[in-house]
Design a protein around this motif. Structure first.
Motif, short mmCIF file in Angstrom:
data_model
loop_
_atom_site.label_atom_id
_atom_site.label_comp_id
_atom_site.label_asym_id
_atom_site.label_seq_id
_atom_site.Cartn_x
_atom_site.Cartn_y
_atom_site.Cartn_z
N SER A 127 -1.94 7.21 7.44
CA SER A 127 -0.71 6.46 7.71
C SER A 127 -0.79 5.74 9.04
O SER A 127 -0.38 4.58 9.17
CB SER A 127 0.50 7.40 7.71
OG SER A 127 0.72 7.92 6.43
N GLN A 155 -8.74 1.00 2.26
CA GLN A 155 -7.74 -0.01 1.93
C GLN A 155 -8.39 -1.17 1.17
O GLN A 155 -7.88 -1.62 0.14
CB GLN A 155 -7.07 -0.53 3.20
CG GLN A 155 -6.08 -1.66 2.90
CD GLN A 155 -5.12 -1.93 4.04
OE1 GLN A 155 -5.20 -1.32 5.10
NE2 GLN A 155 -4.19 -2.83 3.81
N PRO A 172 0.93 2.28 5.63
CA PRO A 172 1.36 1.98 4.26
C PRO A 172 2.86 1.68 4.22
O PRO A 172 3.59 2.02 5.15
CB PRO A 172 1.06 3.30 3.52
CG PRO A 172 1.21 4.35 4.58
CD PRO A 172 0.65 3.71 5.83
N ARG A 173 3.30 1.07 3.14
CA ARG A 173 4.73 0.80 2.98
C ARG A 173 5.48 2.12 2.76
O ARG A 173 6.58 2.31 3.27
CB ARG A 173 4.95 -0.14 1.79
CG ARG A 173 6.33 -0.76 1.71
CD ARG A 173 6.38 -1.81 0.62
NE ARG A 173 6.21 -1.26 -0.71
CZ ARG A 173 7.18 -0.65 -1.41
NH1 ARG A 173 8.37 -0.52 -0.90
NH2 ARG A 173 6.93 -0.18 -2.62
N MET A 223 0.85 -1.20 0.00
CA MET A 223 0.00 0.00 0.00
C MET A 223 0.88 1.25 0.00
O MET A 223 1.80 1.36 0.81
CB MET A 223 -0.90 -0.03 1.25
CG MET A 223 -1.54 1.29 1.62
SD MET A 223 -2.98 1.67 0.63
CE MET A 223 -4.04 0.33 1.12
N GLU A 239 0.89 -2.62 -6.57
CA GLU A 239 0.61 -2.29 -5.17
C GLU A 239 -0.57 -1.32 -5.10
O GLU A 239 -0.64 -0.39 -5.88
CB GLU A 239 1.87 -1.61 -4.60
CG GLU A 239 1.94 -1.61 -3.10
CD GLU A 239 3.37 -1.33 -2.61
OE1 GLU A 239 4.31 -1.25 -3.43
OE2 GLU A 239 3.53 -1.19 -1.40
N LEU A 249 0.59 5.56 -0.02
CA LEU A 249 -0.23 6.79 0.03
C LEU A 249 0.51 7.86 -0.75
O LEU A 249 1.71 8.06 -0.54
CB LEU A 249 -0.40 7.28 1.47
CG LEU A 249 -1.08 6.37 2.49
CD1 LEU A 249 -1.34 7.15 3.78
CD2 LEU A 249 -2.38 5.81 1.93
#
Lengths: 267, 267
Positions: free
Chosen positions: A170, A134, A175-176, A1, A39, A3
């Motif tokens: 977040s 999500q 998220p990654r 994920m 992703e 953002l």
């Protein structure tokens, strides 16, 4: 994920009211479609010469107050207009945008109950609504939310900035990566040299990010609040990037392990 | 408190995709500003040749299913576009519109809890968000919501019609009046005579409102669902009016105790 924040100064010309940078949004949208193939992505956009312009005109701020109701209405309507323009472009980029105004994600003070987890306390985030984004992103659509003027209850309103939404999302979605697109190449060492700081870690951020300090304001090129939000996200263990949104290769580059911009390392 | 529905066939030309009837919305807005000086008003608009047009194209309906994600995105975006056009006009009418997309008002199936009071059970209405609209209306703004394509959870979506939103809001807010604007003068006795039924009470409604009965469909001029919703609202003790939205005097006339249209009497 991932953002991604579309900065107001990237997607609009802040010097001209209601000026939309369609081509810039289009090239960012194309870059994001590439990302989204590997992703899920959620987009958050700012107000630029739409909502931000009117919020300045009507002297509206992030603290809840009895601001002008005319101003409140006009800021909100202008964000629907900007959002509509962005959704159209992202649709052309085949991202399947899913419009989610921020009112969906937070309760006003009128609500009989509040949620005061680690979110700025005026923002009564509804975690199940954030998590819904999500699920929607994972289903093959691209949720799009934005900074907006918000009802606070008892005739009050406030500005919820896109940067703060980045922080809210977040903290719940972890998220990654959290990527902020800017109209400049990254965080400057100083306004004189305009040399971009390539990397900062959380310890260095603790030294620099002092919100509302005028001197720091000079150092960061008017980006104090953005750095403050980046620090919060980074402290939560999430890597943050500041990249130039006018150069969309820099968005896709991040995925390839190289980057041009400022990398706030959480590690 | 008055709830007013802008019928999709009033505010758009249903025969031409994306055709907005700006002047019609403007005259309705002016009439509503007069109303709103003495009583709070909430507006709900339909999709017409925007959202409704695309929902037909993509074969989307009120039952939650795995409809096309492209269609879902396009219907939703087209409603942001129509909503933007309406907000602009209502702003010009100095109604201080407050945009509230219906996603604010209902939970999707993804939410860990549901609300199954007397609302159609796929629509998990959030009563505190609906009541917030009343507070906002009473503060001097005019909340505007609309029929839309909604996320249901697990990759499913459904169409939430503006008529059903009228029912949801009526059951929670108990307005003094619920007014449906149409592109015709009221409910016809028959399609042959096109004579408008001036008044019906709940007993008469029980005889006529049989949803999805093709014969009844003829009798009511394709308005079976609208009559069904009016019946539900009326059974809840709220007076309902069907009036021609192209003749805005008929909206203001209702307040003056005279009317031209169909009056569904709850008494």
């Amino acid at each position: 994920m991932i953002l991604i924040k579309f900065g107001g100064s990237v997607i609009t010309d802040k010097s001209v009211p209601l000026s939309f940078r369609k081509e810039t949004v289009h090239v960012m949208g194309e870059a994001i479609r590439v990302l989204s193939e590997s992703e899920p992505v959620i987009i958050i956009h700012g107000g630029g010469s739409f909502g931000h312009y009117y919020s300045v005109q009507y002297d509206m701020h992030t603290a809840p107050r009895h601001y002008s109701l005319d101003g409140f209405s006009i800021v909100r309507n202008s964000m629907v207009r900007l959002n509509n323009l962005i959704l159209d472009v992202l649709s052309q980029c085949e991202l399947r945008p899913y419009c989610c105004p921020p009112s969906v994600l937070v309760y006003s003070n009128d609500a009989p109950y509040h949620n005061n987890n680690n979110i700025p306390n005026i923002h009564n985030t509804i975690p199940e609504r954030v998590r819904e984004l999500q699920t929607i992103a994972e289903s093959g659509m691209c949720p799009v939310t934005y900074g907006d003027a918000m009802w606070h209850g008892s005739g009050m309103s406030y500005i919820l900035s896109g940067d703060v939404i980045m922080e809210m999302l977040s903290s719940i979605l972890r998220p990654r990566l959290a990527v902020f697109t800017l109209n400049v190449d990254g965080l400057y060492e100083s306004m004189e040299t305009k040399k971009v700081i390539p990397r900062m870690d959380t310890r260095e951020l603790a030294d620099i990010a002092i919100p509302n300090n005028p001197q720091q304001n000079d150092v960061t090129g008017g980006m104090v609040r953005k750095v403050s939000v980046a620090t919060e996200i980074c402290n939560g263990g999430i890597d943050v990037f500041f990249v130039n949104g006018n150069k969309p290769d820099r968005i896709t580059d991040i995925l390839r392990g190289r980057y041009t911009g400022t990398y706030f390392s959480s590690g």
